[in-house]
Write an enzyme that holds these catalytic residues in place. Structure first.
Site, PDB file in Angstrom:
ATOM      1  N   SER A   1       0.845  -1.188   0.000  1.00 46.73           N
ATOM      2  CA  SER A   1       0.000   0.000   0.000  1.00 46.73           C
ATOM      3  C   SER A   1       0.883   1.243   0.000  1.00 46.73           C
ATOM      4  O   SER A   1       1.821   1.334  -0.792  1.00 46.73           O
ATOM      5  CB  SER A   1      -0.964  -0.040   1.187  1.00 46.73           C
ATOM      6  OG  SER A   1      -1.942   0.961   1.078  1.00 46.73           O
TER       7      SER A   1
ATOM      8  N   ASP B   1      -8.148  -5.732  -6.255  1.00 45.93           N
ATOM      9  CA  ASP B   1      -7.758  -4.471  -5.630  1.00 45.93           C
ATOM     10  C   ASP B   1      -8.088  -3.316  -6.557  1.00 45.93           C
ATOM     11  O   ASP B   1      -7.501  -3.161  -7.620  1.00 45.93           O
ATOM     12  CB  ASP B   1      -6.255  -4.514  -5.330  1.00 45.93           C
ATOM     13  CG  ASP B   1      -5.750  -3.285  -4.586  1.00 45.93           C
ATOM     14  OD1 ASP B   1      -6.559  -2.375  -4.301  1.00 45.93           O
ATOM     15  OD2 ASP B   1      -4.545  -3.244  -4.288  1.00 45.93           O
TER      16      ASP B   1
ATOM     17  N   HIS C   1      -7.957  -4.713  -1.637  1.00 49.20           N
ATOM     18  CA  HIS C   1      -6.656  -4.145  -1.279  1.00 49.20           C
ATOM     19  C   HIS C   1      -6.034  -4.850  -0.079  1.00 49.20           C
ATOM     20  O   HIS C   1      -4.810  -4.936   0.021  1.00 49.20           O
ATOM     21  CB  HIS C   1      -6.826  -2.649  -0.989  1.00 49.20           C
ATOM     22  CG  HIS C   1      -5.538  -1.930  -0.762  1.00 49.20           C
ATOM     23  ND1 HIS C   1      -4.518  -1.901  -1.688  1.00 49.20           N
ATOM     24  CD2 HIS C   1      -5.095  -1.209   0.311  1.00 49.20           C
ATOM     25  CE1 HIS C   1      -3.503  -1.186  -1.215  1.00 49.20           C
ATOM     26  NE2 HIS C   1      -3.829  -0.773  -0.013  1.00 49.20           N
TER      27      HIS C   1
END
Length: 410
Positions: free
Chosen positions: A155, A327, A360
């Site tokens: 991330s 994601d 995600h």
């Protein structure tokens, strides 16, 4: 050089931020695992609201309660970092450093300004991903760690990884940016902006000077709920919650009348969001959330360069880019563009795409998918069986399917 696993806070002295402002003392919290042999150090970069508590710090010789939490009840990547795991603390010396601007032991808005004796609050300098990278470099210097075997993160932690290749191209042999991109896209910028506005709209916000009163918990809770929706995919939300009702005793948002409250269901998905928000506001600072989301949104790998490839041109190591099909925060297409920039910069790179419905959060919750390519790349680089990628066909598939040609065909 041998170094037992430890944890603590390093005082780095005066620190000048990228914005030009300085603070007289930057303290950074860190945790370290395994033993350092001079050539086996791995830096793990945590995500937005993570801490230095990445794995189980306890060695076999330590008591079971010798594990700090770094502000979090559980190690956030213990399924990847640990003895015998993908990032093996019996083989590597693994360090995780809490980033400036956070509230988990490193100096941030909630910290006391030594010049005033009061919390910095909104007077804390604007912080950037580049500041995180420089603080990590200084922390590693203080620990006696020079060149790194690898830098790994997911991330916004993946952006942090990319920034290492940009700022310190000679200091790391291998990088693994996971579920990330060179910049946040406009849709996610918009959702982050709404989350920040929810905090500032809270009656307790008080311009960020709330430390002597009630914090803006309702606004922070809403911000976190928006974040959780961003981290899940449509498929995972359907599988987890569907349209099921959670039950009348579960709480939920108030309705204008008792009759309306009795009629409309409080759904499982609402219950989940409320539960996550309640946990979060007890452990995180609203100002830190504002600062860290701004740092993420402001990051642009190409800043100061012609493009992403130019920004990565000085890096001479190898790269493994990982992405997940479910994601939509950082998509597989964004990851492939990043991998393409590495190729353009003549960096040996593989792009490993994981088929996943988790969204995600997949990099945190799918160790069986994430672990094998990470472990193989750490051991063998792009020549390894998990991440085969050749100059003739940079999309060549292998045992772990490094990239799906159907996703990125011309």
């Amino acid at each position: 050089m041998s170094m037992n696993a430890d944890a603590g806070v390093l005082s780095l002295g005066e620190f000048e931020f990228e914005c030009g402002e300085s603070i007289p003392q930057l303290e950074v919290a860190y945790e370290a695992y395994g033993e350092f042999d001079g050539d086996n150090a791995i830096l793990v970069c945590h995500a937005l609201t993570g801490s230095a508590h990445v794995g189980h710090r306890r060695l076999d010789s330590e008591p079971a309660d010798a594990q700090p939490t770094g502000g979090q009840a559980h190690a956030w990547w213990s399924n990847i970092v640990g003895p015998g795991k993908a990032i093996d603390t019996k083989e590597y010396y693994v360090v995780c450093v809490n980033i400036p601007g956070s509230c988990y032991g490193t100096t941030g808005p909630a910290s006391t300004n030594p010049e005033t004796g009061e919390p910095y609050g909104p007077e804390f300098p604007p912080v950037t991903v580049g500041d995180w990278t420089r603080a990590q470099r200084q922390a590693l210097d203080a620990l006696g760690v020079g060149r790194l075997h690898a830098v790994v993160g997911g991330s916004v932690g993946g952006m942090n990884v990319l920034d290492w290749a940009k700022q310190y191209p000679d200091d790391v042999r291998r990088i693994i940016p996971i579920a990330t991109a060179g910049r946040v896209d406009p849709q996610c910028l918009a959702l982050d902006a709404i989350a920040r506005r929810a905090i500032r709209a809270d009656p307790n916000w008080n311009g960020g000077y709330y430390y002597d009163d009630e914090p803006p918990s309702d606004g922070l809770a809403l911000a976190r709920q928006i974040g959780h929706v961003m981290y899940l995919s449509k498929a995972s939300m359907s599988q987890k919650f569907g349209r099921r009702a959670a039950g009348r005793d579960a709480g939920g948002e108030p309705f204008p009348t008792d009759a309306a409250a009795a009629f409309f269901p409080y759904r499982d998905v609402e219950s989940y969001l409320d539960y996550q928000a309640d946990k979060f506001v007890d452990r995180f600072d609203a100002n830190s959330y504002l600062y860290l989301t701004r740092a993420m949104d402001n990051y642009d790998l190409a800043s100061g360069y012609e493009d992403d490839a130019d920004a990565l041109a000085a890096y001479t190591g190898e790269a493994l880019v990982m992405s997940f099909t479910g994601d939509w925060h950082f998509t597989t297409e964004q990851a492939e563009a990043l991998a393409g920039s590495f190729r353009e910069a003549d960096v040996d790179v593989a792009h490993h795409v994981v088929e996943s419905d988790h969204g995600h959060d997949a990099f945190l919750v799918e160790p069986d998918s994430v672990g094998p390519p990470v472990a193989d790349f750490l051991d063998s680089g792009v020549e390894g069986k998990a991440v085969t990628d050749t100059d003739d066909d940079p999309r060549e598939e292998s045992e772990f399917a490094p990239v799906h040609t159907s996703l990125f065909s011309d």
